[in-house]
Design a protein around this motif. Structure first.
Motif, PDB file in Angstrom:
ATOM      1  N   MET A   1       0.820  -1.196   0.000  1.00  0.00           N
ATOM      2  CA  MET A   1       0.000   0.000   0.000  1.00  0.00           C
ATOM      3  C   MET A   1       0.861   1.257   0.000  1.00  0.00           C
ATOM      4  N   THR A   2       1.913   1.249   0.809  1.00  0.00           N
ATOM      5  CA  THR A   2       2.814   2.400   0.869  1.00  0.00           C
ATOM      6  C   THR A   2       3.476   2.625  -0.487  1.00  0.00           C
ATOM      7  N   GLY A   3       3.897   1.543  -1.133  1.00  0.00           N
ATOM      8  CA  GLY A   3       4.492   1.652  -2.458  1.00  0.00           C
ATOM      9  C   GLY A   3       3.522   2.259  -3.467  1.00  0.00           C
TER      10      GLY A   3
ATOM     11  N   THR B   1      -7.448   3.814   3.644  1.00  0.00           N
ATOM     12  CA  THR B   1      -6.504   4.551   2.808  1.00  0.00           C
ATOM     13  C   THR B   1      -7.072   4.753   1.404  1.00  0.00           C
ATOM     14  N   LEU B   2      -7.693   3.708   0.875  1.00  0.00           N
ATOM     15  CA  LEU B   2      -8.252   3.778  -0.474  1.00  0.00           C
ATOM     16  C   LEU B   2      -9.231   4.933  -0.616  1.00  0.00           C
ATOM     17  N   LYS B   3     -10.059   5.169   0.383  1.00  0.00           N
ATOM     18  CA  LYS B   3     -11.061   6.233   0.272  1.00  0.00           C
ATOM     19  C   LYS B   3     -10.374   7.584   0.099  1.00  0.00           C
ATOM     20  N   GLY B   4      -9.292   7.826   0.825  1.00  0.00           N
ATOM     21  CA  GLY B   4      -8.546   9.065   0.649  1.00  0.00           C
ATOM     22  C   GLY B   4      -7.930   9.168  -0.726  1.00  0.00           C
ATOM     23  N   LEU B   5      -7.413   8.053  -1.235  1.00  0.00           N
ATOM     24  CA  LEU B   5      -6.823   8.042  -2.571  1.00  0.00           C
ATOM     25  C   LEU B   5      -7.875   8.278  -3.648  1.00  0.00           C
ATOM     26  N   MET B   6      -9.062   7.769  -3.440  1.00  0.00           N
ATOM     27  CA  MET B   6     -10.158   7.996  -4.380  1.00  0.00           C
ATOM     28  C   MET B   6     -10.577   9.466  -4.382  1.00  0.00           C
ATOM     29  N   LEU B   7     -10.729  10.032  -3.194  1.00  0.00           N
ATOM     30  CA  LEU B   7     -11.226  11.405  -3.064  1.00  0.00           C
ATOM     31  C   LEU B   7     -10.215  12.444  -3.526  1.00  0.00           C
ATOM     32  N   HIS B   8      -8.933  12.222  -3.217  1.00  0.00           N
ATOM     33  CA  HIS B   8      -7.923  13.258  -3.440  1.00  0.00           C
ATOM     34  C   HIS B   8      -7.021  13.014  -4.637  1.00  0.00           C
ATOM     35  N   HIS B   9      -7.022  11.780  -5.163  1.00  0.00           N
ATOM     36  CA  HIS B   9      -6.105  11.465  -6.258  1.00  0.00           C
ATOM     37  C   HIS B   9      -6.787  10.739  -7.413  1.00  0.00           C
TER      38      HIS B   9
ATOM     39  N   ASP C   1      -7.649  -0.734  -9.512  1.00  0.00           N
ATOM     40  CA  ASP C   1      -6.188  -0.669  -9.594  1.00  0.00           C
ATOM     41  C   ASP C   1      -5.563  -0.868  -8.224  1.00  0.00           C
ATOM     42  N   PHE C   2      -6.173  -0.287  -7.221  1.00  0.00           N
ATOM     43  CA  PHE C   2      -5.660  -0.415  -5.854  1.00  0.00           C
ATOM     44  C   PHE C   2      -5.780  -1.859  -5.365  1.00  0.00           C
ATOM     45  N   HIS C   3      -6.929  -2.446  -5.524  1.00  0.00           N
ATOM     46  CA  HIS C   3      -7.152  -3.800  -5.004  1.00  0.00           C
ATOM     47  C   HIS C   3      -6.303  -4.849  -5.716  1.00  0.00           C
ATOM     48  N   ALA C   4      -5.972  -4.587  -6.977  1.00  0.00           N
ATOM     49  CA  ALA C   4      -5.164  -5.545  -7.731  1.00  0.00           C
ATOM     50  C   ALA C   4      -3.786  -5.745  -7.109  1.00  0.00           C
ATOM     51  N   LEU C   5      -3.346  -4.786  -6.293  1.00  0.00           N
ATOM     52  CA  LEU C   5      -2.050  -4.902  -5.615  1.00  0.00           C
ATOM     53  C   LEU C   5      -1.948  -6.155  -4.756  1.00  0.00           C
TER      54      LEU C   5
ATOM     55  N   GLY D   1     -27.199 -20.000  13.731  1.00  0.00           N
ATOM     56  CA  GLY D   1     -27.675 -18.867  12.946  1.00  0.00           C
ATOM     57  C   GLY D   1     -26.753 -18.549  11.785  1.00  0.00           C
ATOM     58  N   ARG D   2     -26.818 -17.303  11.337  1.00  0.00           N
ATOM     59  CA  ARG D   2     -26.043 -16.859  10.179  1.00  0.00           C
ATOM     60  C   ARG D   2     -24.656 -16.380  10.568  1.00  0.00           C
ATOM     61  N   ARG D   3     -23.712 -16.604   9.658  1.00  0.00           N
ATOM     62  CA  ARG D   3     -22.349 -16.092   9.828  1.00  0.00           C
ATOM     63  C   ARG D   3     -22.019 -15.263   8.592  1.00  0.00           C
ATOM     64  N   LEU D   4     -21.585 -14.037   8.816  1.00  0.00           N
ATOM     65  CA  LEU D   4     -21.300 -13.110   7.730  1.00  0.00           C
ATOM     66  C   LEU D   4     -19.923 -12.482   7.919  1.00  0.00           C
ATOM     67  N   ILE D   5     -19.285 -12.133   6.801  1.00  0.00           N
ATOM     68  CA  ILE D   5     -18.040 -11.379   6.815  1.00  0.00           C
ATOM     69  C   ILE D   5     -18.363  -9.922   6.496  1.00  0.00           C
ATOM     70  N   PHE D   6     -17.762  -9.012   7.246  1.00  0.00           N
ATOM     71  CA  PHE D   6     -17.929  -7.577   7.030  1.00  0.00           C
ATOM     72  C   PHE D   6     -16.528  -6.972   6.977  1.00  0.00           C
ATOM     73  N   THR D   7     -16.028  -6.722   5.763  1.00  0.00           N
ATOM     74  CA  THR D   7     -14.629  -6.334   5.597  1.00  0.00           C
ATOM     75  C   THR D   7     -14.471  -5.109   4.713  1.00  0.00           C
ATOM     76  N   ASN D   8     -13.462  -4.300   5.032  1.00  0.00           N
ATOM     77  CA  ASN D   8     -13.106  -3.169   4.184  1.00  0.00           C
ATOM     78  C   ASN D   8     -12.278  -3.588   2.975  1.00  0.00           C
ATOM     79  N   ALA D   9     -11.935  -4.865   2.892  1.00  0.00           N
ATOM     80  CA  ALA D   9     -11.207  -5.381   1.727  1.00  0.00           C
ATOM     81  C   ALA D   9     -12.182  -5.627   0.579  1.00  0.00           C
ATOM     82  N   ASP D  10     -11.635  -5.981  -0.593  1.00  0.00           N
ATOM     83  CA  ASP D  10     -12.516  -6.268  -1.721  1.00  0.00           C
ATOM     84  C   ASP D  10     -12.893  -7.742  -1.746  1.00  0.00           C
ATOM     85  N   ASP D  11     -13.762  -8.093  -2.685  1.00  0.00           N
ATOM     86  CA  ASP D  11     -14.287  -9.456  -2.726  1.00  0.00           C
ATOM     87  C   ASP D  11     -13.220 -10.486  -3.076  1.00  0.00           C
ATOM     88  N   VAL D  12     -12.319 -10.160  -3.994  1.00  0.00           N
ATOM     89  CA  VAL D  12     -11.297 -11.130  -4.407  1.00  0.00           C
ATOM     90  C   VAL D  12     -10.382 -11.464  -3.242  1.00  0.00           C
ATOM     91  N   HIS D  13      -9.913 -10.453  -2.542  1.00  0.00           N
ATOM     92  CA  HIS D  13      -9.045 -10.675  -1.384  1.00  0.00           C
ATOM     93  C   HIS D  13      -9.769 -11.515  -0.330  1.00  0.00           C
TER      94      HIS D  13
END
Length: 220
Positions: A34-36, A63-71, A77-81, A105-117
């Protein structure tokens, strides 16, 4: 004393550093890439890129949200990293699998990552079949945890009753909106014991023994 989760019928889990231990070091590799990327996008030296990365994380929850808003960064492209990261440091945990499989009951994932990751990590850990759904960053319109909007979108999408939902996270700040909505919150990881936040209801260094020792709703 065993944690009382007998009111819970929906089990909501963060993914990274929650369903596997932070000590694996996996997220250090994610952070380095991410830093790279921030270096490349901004042209900043690495130390300044890292500082900006952390600034965006603090301000936007991602971090991605800031990169989307400001850059103008394209999320794809970000998630492909991260899609070719080696997962070898993430070990199967048979005891965790057993503990998760017993949750009623139900089990769910709630993540800030993308679906592929998320899919890659869950499959590698042998846990994918235990979860009904993965609610990833695109699912909630890039309103990342701890944005309350992301939580509301997740609740609406899955018809959750917050009072019967328990949310497991390694990031303390991400538990506050869950508690505000009425969920039972569990902070997981090496910093959990030191937490004094009133919106954290349970704390555990390790997920597996916590789940294995919890009092659960009896099956009919």
């Amino acid at each position: 004393m065993s944690p009382d989760l007998s009111h819970v019928d929906t089990w909501l889990f963060d993914l990274d550093n929650t369903l596997y231990p932070e000590e694996s070091g996996f997220m250090r590799e994610v952070e380095g890439r991410m830093t790279g990327f921030v270096e490349k996008v901004t042209g900043l030296p690495r130390d300044e890129a890292y500082a900006l990365q952390k600034k965006y994380l603090a301000e936007h929850g991602l971090t991605l949200k800031g990169l989307m808003l400001h850059h103008g960064v394209d999320p794809a492209d970000f998630h492909a990293l991260f899609h070719d990261l080696s997962l070898e440091v993430l070990a199967h945990d048979a005891e965790l699998l057993a503990a998760l499989s017993k949750l009623p009951g139900r089990r769910l994932i709630f993540t800030n990552a993308d679906d592929v990751h998320a899919e890659r990590v869950l499959k590698h850990l042998g846990l994918r079949d235990l979860f009904d759904e993965v609610f990833h960053i695109a699912s909630f319109g890039f309103a990342p945890k701890p944005d309350p909007l992301g939580f509301q979108r997740m609740i609406d999408a899955h018809g959750l009753d917050p009072a019967a939902t328990s949310f497991f996270e390694d990031s303390e700040k991400n538990l506050k909106p869950a508690a505000d909505l009425g969920m039972t919150t569990v902070l997981v990881g090496p910093r959990a014991a030191a937490s004094t936040a009133p919106f954290v209801h349970h704390r555990t260094a390790r997920l597996t023994p916590f789940l294995a020792g919890a009092r659960l709703k009896e099956s009919n």
